[in-house]
Design a protein around this motif. Structure first.
Motif, PDB file in Angstrom:
ATOM      1  N   ARG A   7       0.820  -1.207   0.000  1.00 37.73           N
ATOM      2  CA  ARG A   7       0.000   0.000   0.000  1.00 37.73           C
ATOM      3  C   ARG A   7       0.857   1.262   0.000  1.00 37.73           C
ATOM      4  N   ALA A  34      -6.586   7.967   7.020  1.00 40.35           N
ATOM      5  CA  ALA A  34      -7.250   6.681   7.257  1.00 40.35           C
ATOM      6  C   ALA A  34      -7.547   6.484   8.735  1.00 40.35           C
ATOM      7  N   SER A 202      -6.313  -2.598   8.281  1.00 38.69           N
ATOM      8  CA  SER A 202      -6.622  -3.584   7.244  1.00 38.69           C
ATOM      9  C   SER A 202      -7.662  -4.591   7.724  1.00 38.69           C
ATOM     10  N   ARG A 205     -11.198  -3.473   8.147  1.00 40.91           N
ATOM     11  CA  ARG A 205     -11.828  -2.953   6.930  1.00 40.91           C
ATOM     12  C   ARG A 205     -11.988  -1.436   7.006  1.00 40.91           C
ATOM     13  N   ASP A 207      -9.274   0.656   5.940  1.00 40.36           N
ATOM     14  CA  ASP A 207      -8.164   1.254   5.184  1.00 40.36           C
ATOM     15  C   ASP A 207      -8.602   1.774   3.823  1.00 40.36           C
ATOM     16  N   GLY A 208      -9.902   1.748   3.546  1.00 41.38           N
ATOM     17  CA  GLY A 208     -10.404   2.270   2.283  1.00 41.38           C
ATOM     18  C   GLY A 208     -10.876   3.710   2.411  1.00 41.38           C
ATOM     19  N   GLU A 209     -11.442   4.222   1.335  1.00 41.29           N
ATOM     20  CA  GLU A 209     -11.893   5.617   1.321  1.00 41.29           C
ATOM     21  C   GLU A 209     -13.228   5.804   2.024  1.00 41.29           C
ATOM     22  N   ASP A 214     -18.140   0.228   3.561  1.00 38.81           N
ATOM     23  CA  ASP A 214     -17.524  -1.101   3.589  1.00 38.81           C
ATOM     24  C   ASP A 214     -18.111  -1.939   4.725  1.00 38.81           C
TER      25      ASP A 214
END
Length: 439
Positions: A7, A34, A202, A205, A207-209, A214
Motif C-alpha cells: 500500500r 485513514a 486492514s 476494513r 483502510d479504504g476511502e 464497507d
C-alpha cells in the motif's frame, strides 16, 4: 502478509527489517486520513452516537492522540458531551505490586457512581483496546481477577447496560509500543507501531476511502450464515480436531444466532467489536461434555495462558491444565460458579482477513476473530428468544449462563470439523477443515 508494504509503494521482496524509522514516520503521515476515518467509523458505526448523547471513551494514556480523534469525531456526530477515562499499564502494575488483594475486592464509591450514573443516563461506551500483553507478568492473578469481578458485580447499572445492550458499546484497537513490539519483534518501536496501525486498519476494513459503506457491505455477509443456522435449530454442536478436541455443546431450544451489528432493545443499531467476523450464540450451560484444546494463546489481564485444555462434564469444567499460565486460568475459573461454564460459542471461518494476515495479535479482540472460539462466563440475552424481557434467573433457568465474567478463548484449527445435531438426531456438517461446509 506484505499488504501493508504494497500500500505504501514498497516492493514485497524488501526485507521487513530494512524498513527504517524515517519510512515509518512518512508512512504514519500517509495513514493519518485513514486513522481519522477509522475513528469516525468507531463513532458513527461502532456506537452509532445519537444527537445529544453522552459518549464515554476509555483509553490508555499512550493512545491519547487517537482518543482525541474519537472525541473530535463524537462531537462532530452530535454528541452532547464526551467523558474520557484514562488507563495506564505501568500505573496498574505499580498498583497491583503495592496493594493487598483485599483492596481490589471492592470498587471505590466514586468509581461506582461514575460508571453507573453514566450508564443510567444513557451513555454509549467506546473502549480503546491497546495494552502490553505481558503488562502484569509475575503479578498474582488473583488481584486483577478480584478487581474484574468487583467491577462486574458492583457497578451493576453499568454492567447490566452492557450485558443487555441497553448502552451501545464498541471495542476498537489502537497501538501501544509494548503491544507493537510483541506483534512485530526485532524492529524499532516506530516501525512496529506503524506496522500494527496498518494491520489494525486492514483487518478492521478501515483502510479504504469509505469504511462506513464497507462495513454495511460486511454486515450483509453475515446474513446467509445466520439464516441457515437459525433455520436449522440444532440441538447441539459437536467439535472435533486432531489436537484432541472432542466436545459436544448443547444449545437451548430457544437459542438465536447473532453476528455483525447488534441492536439495543429499542432497535438502535451498533457494532460492539471492530473488527468482527463471528456468528455466535449462547449454549446450554448445563449441556457441555468432552474436552477442548486451545488453538491460540489467551492474554488475560496482562498474563499469557498458552497450550491449555478444559474438560467439561454436564456443562462444568471439572479438569484443566496449561503449559503457560495455569494460575491465571485457575483465577478465571474461580471467579464464580458460572465462570466454569460456557456463555458463548462463536463460529469463524479460517478464510477471514485476520487469519489470512498470518499475524498473531496477542489480543483477544483480534485473535478471537481469526478462530472459532468459546467463552467462559455470562451468556447473551439477545441470543435467546425474548431474552431482553427475561431476568438473569429466568435466563439461567433456560440454560443461558450467568457469571461476573466473560472470557473468550480460541479453539479453531485448520482441520476442525463441527457437526450440527438436529432434534431428530440427523447430523449436518457445519464446518469442514476449519471453514463453513457451504463455502
Amino acid at each position: 502478509r506484505f499488504a501493508w508494504i504494497a500500500r505504501e509503494g514498497k516492493e514485497p521482496s524488501m526485507s521487513l527489517l530494512e524498513y527504517t524509522c524515517e519510512d515509518a514516520r512518512m508512512g504514519m503521515q500517509k495513514l493519518a486520513p485513514a486513522i481519522e476515518r477509522y475513528a469516525n467509523l468507531v463513532v458513527r458505526k461502532g456506537v452509532n452516537v445519537k444527537p445529544g448523547q453522552e459518549v464515554v471513551v476509555q483509553s490508555p494514556v499512550e493512545c491519547a492522540e487517537f482518543a482525541r480523534l474519537l472525541v473530535k469525531r463524537a462531537y462532530a456526530a452530535g454528541a452532547g458531551h464526551v467523558t474520557v477515562i484514562w488507563g495506564d499499564d505501568e500505573v496498574s502494575r505499580l498498583t497491583y505490586e503495592s496493594v493487598e488483594t483485599a483492596w481490589f475486592e471492592n470498587v471505590p464509591e466514586w468509581q461506582k457512581l461514575q460508571l453507573n450514573s453514566l450508564a443510567e443516563d444513557g451513555a454509549c461506551f467506546i473502549f480503546v483496546e491497546g495494552a502490553d500483553p505481558e503488562a502484569l507478568k509475575g503479578i498474582d492473578p488473583a488481584k486483577p481477577a478480584a478487581a474484574s469481578k468487583a467491577r462486574n458485580t458492583q457497578c451493576s447499572s453499568f454492567r447490566h447496560g452492557l450485558d443487555f445492550n441497553i448502552n451501545p458499546w464498541c471495542i476498537a484497537g489502537a497501538p501501544v509500543a509494548a503491544w507493537a513490539r510483541t506483534v512485530f519483534p526485532g524492529v524499532a518501536d516506530e516501525v512496529a507501531i506503524y506496522r500494527l496501525w496498518c494491520a489494525i486498519l486492514s483487518v478492521a476494513r478501515a483502510d479504504g476511502e469509505d469504511p462506513e459503506s464497507d462495513w454495511e457491505l460486511h454486515d450483509a455477509t453475515f446474513e446467509k450464515n445466520l439464516r441457515l443456522l437459525n433455520e436449522r435449530r440444532f440441538k447441539a454442536l459437536h467439535y472435533r480436531s486432531d489436537n484432541g478436541t472432542d466436545l459436544a455443546v448443547g444449545l437451548p431450544a430457544g437459542h438465536l444466532w447473532a453476528g455483525g451489528k447488534c441492536e439495543t432493545p429499542e432497535g438502535h443499531p451498533f457494532f460492539p467489536n471492530i473488527p468482527t467476523e463471528e456468528v455466535f450464540t449462547s449454549p446450554h450451560c448445563d449441556q457441555v461434555n468432552g474436552v477442548v484444546y486451545s488453538a491460540l494463546p489467551l492474554v488475560r489481564h496482562g498474563n499469557k495462558i498458552d497450550r491449555f485444555w478444559l474438560r467439561f462434564e454436564n456443562g462444568r469444567v471439572v479438569d484443566f491444565d496449561a503449559a503457560i499460565g495455569k494460575d491465571t486460568l485457575a483465577s478465571i475459573l474461580d471467579t464464580d460458579e458460572g465462570a466454569r461454564r460456557l456463555g458463548e460459542v462463536a463460529l469463524i471461518s479460517k478464510n477471514t482477513p485476520i487469519r489470512e494476515s498470518e499475524i498473531l495479535f496477542y489480543d483477544t479482540l483480534y485473535d478471537e476473530n481469526a478462530s472459532c472460539h468459546l467463552a467462559l462466563g455470562v451468556g447473551f440475552p439477545e441470543c435467546y428468544e425474548g431474552g431482553y424481557e427475561m431476568s438473569s434467573d429466568e435466563l439461567r433457568e433456560a440454560g443461558v449462563n450467568t457469571s461476573a465474567t466473560h472470557v473468550d478463548f480460541m479453539i479453531g484449527t485448520d482441520d476442525m470439523d463441527i457437526t450440527g445435531i438436529c432434534e431428530d438426531g440427523t447430523e449436518v456438517p457445519v464446518f469442514v477443515n476449519g471453514q463453513w461446509a457451504w463455502e
